[in-house]
Write an enzyme that holds these catalytic residues in place. Sequence first.
Site, PDB file in Angstrom:
ATOM      1  CE  LYS A   9      -6.081   2.452   7.106  1.00 33.64           C
ATOM      2  NZ  LYS A   9      -5.072   2.978   6.170  1.00 33.64           N
ATOM      3  NE  ARG A  51      -0.012   9.042   5.192  1.00 29.80           N
ATOM      4  CZ  ARG A  51       0.130   8.855   6.491  1.00 29.80           C
ATOM      5  NH1 ARG A  51       1.134   9.432   7.137  1.00 29.80           N
ATOM      6  NH2 ARG A  51      -0.699   8.077   7.119  1.00 29.80           N
ATOM      7  CD  GLU A  83      -2.527   1.320   2.686  1.00 32.03           C
ATOM      8  OE1 GLU A  83      -2.743   0.273   3.337  1.00 32.03           O
ATOM      9  OE2 GLU A  83      -2.892   2.444   3.085  1.00 32.03           O
TER      10      GLU A  83
END
Length: 202
Positions: free
Chosen positions: A127, A44, A40
């Site tokens: 999640k 960012r 993943e």
Amino acid sequence: MNIDAIMRTAPVIPVIVIEDEAHAVPLAEALVAGGLRVLEVTLRTPAALGAIRAMKQVEGAIVGAGTVTNPRELDAALEAGSEFVVSPGLTEPLGKAAIAAGVPFLPGIANAGDIMRGLDLGLDRFKFFPAMAAGGLPALKALAAPFGQCRFCPTGGISLENAPEWLAFDPVLCVGGSWVSPKGAPDKPVIEKLAREAFGLR
Ligand SMILES: O=C(O)C(=O)C[C@H](O)[C@H](O)COP(=O)(O)O
């Protein structure tokens, strides 16, 4: 591959922050060599989309985008070739766009209302974020009880030390964590060892 199959591929999904695109391939190679194939890459940093493109060339890697927070970021993630998409929370616009795109989608939930919004959209793989700060395993156990069909990937504060108790809870298919991909230039033997330890959790 659907999101359930992706979650069952390895016990740990590395949560990756890439500052320098040149780090992407060696990092992915080391993680995959240690058995962690699902990667993943968080959106960012400016290098994230290029890193996703680069990592997809690593044999065995299943590369997705994390920190996808709206349909515009979803489009960018898909354009880069993301094979799955993770978000820290669940909004209806993002959920609908991900479903329409047909991409395996793992939205963040932290309470019963979040889960119910996901179920309304047809989603049942989530999640649990931020896992430790949101109450840890006792909180997930309480939340999971009324939603027997749901399965979870706790993320946020998970470590090699506390991962086994999470993974021992049946509705938990895998955990997410940044500990397997330390920041900076990847030290391949160290990362492969961290990955192998994490792989051995199940
Ligand atoms: O970037 C996102 O979309 C997130 O959801 C946050 C990350 O998943 C966690 O911050 C990772 O947590 P640690 O393993 O405790 O470092």
